[in-house]
Design a protein around this motif. Structure first.
Motif, PDB file in Angstrom:
ATOM      1  N   ALA B  69      -0.400  -1.761   2.504  1.00 19.50           N
ATOM      2  CA  ALA B  69      -0.025  -1.046   3.731  1.00 19.50           C
ATOM      3  C   ALA B  69       0.667  -1.975   4.729  1.00 19.50           C
ATOM      4  CB  ALA B  69      -1.270  -0.405   4.357  1.00 19.50           C
ATOM      5  N   ARG B  70       0.129  -3.168   4.894  1.00 20.60           N
ATOM      6  CA  ARG B  70       0.726  -4.108   5.850  1.00 20.60           C
ATOM      7  C   ARG B  70       2.172  -4.443   5.497  1.00 20.60           C
ATOM      8  NH1 ARG B  70       1.957  -9.482   6.932  1.00 20.60           N
ATOM      9  NH2 ARG B  70       1.351 -10.344   4.917  1.00 20.60           N
ATOM     10  N   LEU B  71       2.493  -4.419   4.210  1.00 26.31           N
ATOM     11  CA  LEU B  71       3.836  -4.822   3.767  1.00 26.31           C
ATOM     12  C   LEU B  71       4.859  -3.700   3.852  1.00 26.31           C
ATOM     13  CD1 LEU B  71       2.729  -6.879   0.607  1.00 26.31           C
ATOM     14  CD2 LEU B  71       3.117  -7.706   2.945  1.00 26.31           C
ATOM     15  N   ILE B  72       4.401  -2.491   4.161  1.00 27.22           N
ATOM     16  CA  ILE B  72       5.339  -1.364   4.220  1.00 27.22           C
ATOM     17  C   ILE B  72       5.242  -0.631   5.568  1.00 27.22           C
ATOM     18  CG2 ILE B  72       5.471  -1.039   1.710  1.00 27.22           C
ATOM     19  CD1 ILE B  72       3.394   1.193   1.941  1.00 27.22           C
ATOM     20  N   GLY B  73       4.629  -1.267   6.524  1.00 24.92           N
ATOM     21  CA  GLY B  73       4.574  -0.660   7.860  1.00 24.92           C
ATOM     22  C   GLY B  73       3.683   0.554   7.933  1.00 24.92           C
ATOM     23  N   ALA B  74       2.592   0.514   7.178  1.00 21.87           N
ATOM     24  CA  ALA B  74       1.637   1.622   7.194  1.00 21.87           C
ATOM     25  C   ALA B  74       0.298   1.119   7.731  1.00 21.87           C
ATOM     26  CB  ALA B  74       1.460   2.182   5.782  1.00 21.87           C
ATOM     27  N   GLY B  75      -0.588   2.055   8.035  1.00 22.62           N
ATOM     28  CA  GLY B  75      -1.889   1.675   8.574  1.00 22.62           C
ATOM     29  C   GLY B  75      -2.949   1.638   7.491  1.00 22.62           C
TER      30      GLY B  75
END
Lengths: 395, 395
Positions: B69-75
Motif C-alpha cells: 500500500a505504501r508503494l502505491i499511495g494507498a492506505g
C-alpha cells in the motif's frame, strides 16, 4: 508392494507427534525443501528471466499436471496446474454450464465444501443460472431432466462420506447433465479413477494428501471429449493459443492448456513437483488398502476404548474416504487437549473431531497412539482445563 | 536520501551481466532466498497446520498488502494479496461493473496488456457487457456518458507510455464511470498515488519491479468508498466474513478482505514479504528521480551512439514509465546478440527492444554498458549471426 516405510521416511515429521491432519495440510517432504532451495539458488537467482525456458517454468503447469494425472485415473495432457481450488471450481462449473446451453441448474449437496458452494453461487448469480443444494443422500433423486451440472466433492470434508462417482456420473449423463468432481479429499488418498467413472470435469488441491505445501496450486482435469469445446470465462493470456504473439483477441489454446490463466506460481510448483517424487512407485490399490487398514484400526480402537465419542463417518469403508470423524459435545476442547498431547487432528464446528489418515506417512503406531491418547484425555477430563479453551482462527 | 547502492547490494545479480529485464522478472533479493529457506525449515516442517496462526500465514495476504500500500499511495487495510494479476483484473472489473448497474460498457485501449483485454472480454461475454478497445491516444475522447468502467494499464508494456491517471480518472468520474488501473509496470517503478489520483480500483503483479519471484501473487486495491459495497463474483471462502463457520451461504467479509478467494500461496508470500524488506527506507520521490535519471541517460546514450534504432517511448519523462523501448527491423536477433553479450533486455513482437530500468538495482554503469554493447552489436552486425535466430517461447 509399495514400501510405505520408505514413503514415511521421505517426510520431515516433527519429533514426538502423531500427525493426523494431512487432510488439512500435508507435512513437508524433505525433497521439497531441497528442491525449493535449489530453485532459488540456481534458477531464479542465476537464470533470471531465462528460467522460463531453461528451467522449464513455462511448461511446469502441464508437466506437474501429468504427474498428478496418474494419481487420479486421468491420461497425459489432461491436467493443468494453477490458481487455487476455488478458482478451478469456477472454471470447471462455468465451462460445464456453457456446454449445456438452455439449461441453468447446478446441483450440489450440503456436504460439499462451503467454498465450492460460494463459488457456484457467485457464478450462478453472474450468469443467470441457479444453484440447488440438497442433502447428500438426496443427490441421486434430485438429478432431473433440467439439470445442467452436477457439482460434488467426492469425500465430505467433515464426515469422510464418499459419493459413488461412477454411479452419480452415470445418473447425471442419463439426463444429459455434466459432472464436476472436487477431489480435495480424494487425490492422494483414494484410488481415484476419473476415466473409469466417465467423469466430465474434476478439480482438486495439492496441499492435503499430495503434500505440496501451504497454498500449493490447484489442478483441473477435463475429459478429452470436452477439452477442445470447453470455453473458459477466465480468459487469461497463459491459456491463449499463442500467448507471446500478444494478439488483442483471445483464442483458447488446444485442450486443457486453455484452463491456464495467469503466470504460474513457480516456487510453489517446484515444491509440489518434488513432493510428487514420493509418489513414484506407489500403487493406488496399495494406497487404498493401507488407507482402509488405518481407518478401520482407528474406528475399531476408538469404538472399544472411547465410549464417549460417536462415529461420525460411514462404518463401511467402501462408503468412506481416508478420514474418520468422531463427535463429542466438547469437541473443540478435546481436540486442544489431544494437540497438547502430540496427537494432531482438527476440529470442525460444531462438535466434530476429524482425523485424517494419509497412507504415505501415517502408520499403525500413529493409530495406536491416537486411540490411547484420546481414551486418556476423555477419561481424565484434561480437555476440560481452562487453558485449552482458547479459540484459534484456523483449526 | 535513499541509498540505492545499498538496495542494489540486497540483490543477487549474476556476475558479468547488466540486467535490464526487471520489468519482466525482478532478480532475487538475498533475503527472499533466506526467508523461504526458513519458512520451509521452521514453519511448514515444524509447525505444520499450526503455521496458519503461529507463523501468521492466514493474515499474510493483508500484512503483505499493507506493505505494498505504501508503494502505491494507498492506505492500510486497503490492499490484499492473492491469485494472479489476470484474476485480480477479473475481480476488479466485475466488481466495478456491478457498482454501475444499467451500464454495460468497459473501455480500454490497445496499449493494454493483452491478458487484461482477454479477461475483460471473457467477463463481458459472460455477463452481457461490452468491451470497447480504442487507441491509447483516443481514450479521453472515448469516455462518454454510457461508460461503466475505464480499465487501463498505467504504463504500456511495450512503449513505456504513461497514462495520466488523475486526469483520466477525473474524466471518467465526470460521466459517472469507475476506473480500474493495472499497475503491473508502475508499482515499484513510479511514484504511484492512487488516493491522490482518486482512483477506484487498482491491481498489479509483484514479480516485476517488486521482485517477489516468478509467479509471485498479485494485489488488489479498492478505494475505501467502494470497498464495503463491492460485490465479488469470485466468492471464495477466504473472502467470507466467517470462513471457519463453514456456513452454506456466502457473506462477504468487510472491506478489501472480500477479494480473497482461496488458500493463500504461503511459500510465495514468504518470498515476497522478504523482497519488500528492500523497500524499507526507499522514498518514492527518490525512486522516481532515479528512474528518470537512468532512462534519460539511456535515451541520450543510444540517441548518440546507435543511429540505427528508433526511440519507441515518449521523449518526455513525464509521459514515460521506467522503461525504454527502441525499434529495429531485426529486433529479435539484436536482442539475442545483446543477451549473449550479457545485456539482458527483452524482445516484443514485431520489432521492439525493451529495456527496463529498476531503480532499486540498476545504476549508471548498467546504462553505460547497455549503450556501448548495443552500439557495438549494431556496428559489427553480430546480431545477424545465424546462431541467434533461434526462437524461444518466452523472451
Amino acid at each position: 508392494m509399495t514400501d510405505f516405510a520408505a514413503t514415511r521416511r521421505a517426510f520431515h515429521l516433527p519429533q514426538g507427534i502423531a500427525y493426523l491432519d494431512g487432510n488439512s495440510l500435508g507435512p513437508m517432504p524433505v525433497a521439497a525443501r531441497d528442491r525449493v532451495a535449489r530453485m532459488m539458488a540456481e534458477e531464479w537467482s542465476e537464470m533470471l528471466i531465462g528460467g522460463w525456458n531453461k528451467a522449464g517454468w513455462y511448461v511446469q503447469p502441464r508437466t506437474v499436471g501429468d504427474r498428478i494425472a496418474r494419481l487420479i485415473g486421468a491420461g497425459p495432457e489432461q491436467v493443468v496446474m494453477g490458481d487455487t481450488l476455488s478458482i478451478k471450481v469456477f472454471q470447471a462449473v462455468s465451462a460445464a454450464l456453457r456446454l449445456r446451453p438452455g439449461r441453468r441448474v447446478i446441483l450440489s449437496d450440503s456436504g460439499n465444501f462451503p467454498s465450492d458452494l460460494y463459488v457456484a453461487d457467485g457464478l450462478a448469480r453472474a450468469v443467470g443460472a441457479e444453484l440447488r443444494v440438497v442433502a447428500p443422500d438426496d443427490v441421486a433423486s434430485a438429478i432431473t431432466d433440467n439439470l445442467a451440472v452436477l457439482m460434488l466433492t467426492e469425500v465430505d470434508y467433515r464426515t469422510g462420506r464418499r459419493h459413488d462417482m461412477a454411479a452419480l456420473t452415470a445418473r447425471a449423463h442419463e439426463v444429459g447433465a455434466l459432472t464436476v468432481w472436487d477431489l480435495a479429499h480424494s487425490a492422494g488418498a483414494l484410488d481415484v479413477d476419473l476415466l473409469g467413472a466417465d467423469a466430465d470435469f474434476a478439480v482438486g488441491c495439492t496441499y492435503k494428501y499430495l503434500n505440496g505445501g501451504p497454498g500449493a496450486p490447484a489442478f483441473i482435469w477435463i475429459h478429452p471429449r470436452h477439452a477442445d469445446a470447453a470455453q473458459p470465462i477466465l480468459q487469461g493470456w497463459m491459456g491463449h493459443d499463442a500467448p507471446f504473439a500478444f494478439d488483442l483477441d483471445y483464442r483458447p489454446a488446444a485442450g486443457i492448456e486453455r484452463m491456464r490463466v495467469g503466470t504460474p506460481p513457480v516456487i510453489a510448483l517446484a515444491a509440489l513437483d518434488a513432493a510428487l517424487d514420493v509418489w513414484d512407485g506407489v500403487s493406488l490399490s496399495d494406497l487404498r488398502a493401507r488407507s482402509v487398514q488405518l481407518t478401520e484400526a482407528f474406528i475399531a480402537g476408538t469404538g472399544a476404548a472411547c465410549p464417549d465419542v460417536a462415529l461420525n463417518s460411514p462404518r463401511d469403508p467402501a462408503l468412506r474416504g481416508s478420514q474418520v470423524s468422531l463427535r463429542h459435545p466438547q469437541a473443540y476442547a478435546v481436540m486442544q487437549a489431544l494437540i497438547a498431547a502430540g496427537v494432531i487432528g482438527d476440529f470442525r464446528a460444531p462438535d466434530v473431531l476429524r482425523f485424517g489418515f494419509a497412507p504415505l506417512f501415517n502408520d499403525l503406531d500413529d493409530v495406536e497412539r491416537a486411540v490411547e491418547t484420546l481414551a486418556r484425555v476423555l477419561r481424565d477430563g484434561s480437555w476440560n482445563d481452562e487453558a485449552f479453551h482458547r479459540m484459534s482462527a484456523v483449526t
